[in-house]
Design a protein around this motif. Structure first.
Motif, short mmCIF file in Angstrom:
data_model
loop_
_atom_site.label_atom_id
_atom_site.label_comp_id
_atom_site.label_asym_id
_atom_site.label_seq_id
_atom_site.Cartn_x
_atom_site.Cartn_y
_atom_site.Cartn_z
N MET A 112 10.35 52.04 31.69
CA MET A 112 9.54 50.84 31.61
C MET A 112 10.43 49.60 31.66
O MET A 112 11.35 49.45 30.85
N MET A 113 10.18 48.74 32.65
CA MET A 113 10.99 47.54 32.77
C MET A 113 10.45 46.43 31.87
O MET A 113 9.25 46.23 31.79
N LYS A 114 11.35 45.77 31.21
CA LYS A 114 10.94 44.69 30.34
C LYS A 114 10.90 43.40 31.17
O LYS A 114 11.90 43.03 31.78
N THR A 115 9.72 42.77 31.22
CA THR A 115 9.63 41.54 31.99
C THR A 115 10.13 40.38 31.14
O THR A 115 9.84 40.31 29.94
N LYS A 116 10.88 39.50 31.79
CA LYS A 116 11.43 38.35 31.10
C LYS A 116 10.30 37.35 30.80
O LYS A 116 9.50 37.05 31.67
N LYS A 117 10.26 36.88 29.58
CA LYS A 117 9.22 35.93 29.19
C LYS A 117 9.51 34.58 29.82
O LYS A 117 10.64 34.09 29.76
#
Length: 90
Positions: A1-6
């Motif tokens: 799961m890729m963490k999207t940058k806020k």
């Protein structure tokens, strides 16, 4: 799961819309230099954000939104500078 940058969001002082920080123009009240446009968004001082839109600049001028946000008096020259900056960046 890729963490999207806020994406940092900021509110335009004129229209009140929340937009990504990079889509707005930062005006800063800096102790040394006074009030100036901060295209980098990194200068020290109290900042206010405004849409890169002439209508928002006019609205902010009319309602003195930037003055309130920065707790400082904004003169005609600064509004001209902001308006010119906005027009050039379109």
């Amino acid at each position: 799961m890729m963490k999207t940058k806020k994406i940092p969001m900021r509110k335009c002082v004129a229209c009140g819309e929340n937009k990504p920080k990079k889509d707005l123009l930062r005006i800063v009240n800096n102790k040394e230099e006074g009030i100036l446009i901060d295209p980098t968004g990194k200068k020290n001082g109290r900042g206010a954000y405004i849409c890169k839109d002439v209508k928002c600049v006019e609205l902010a001028k009319k309602n003195k939104n930037i003055s309130h946000a920065l707790s400082a008096e904004i003169n005609e020259e600064i509004y001209k500078e902001i308006a010119n900056y906005v027009v050039d960046s379109e």
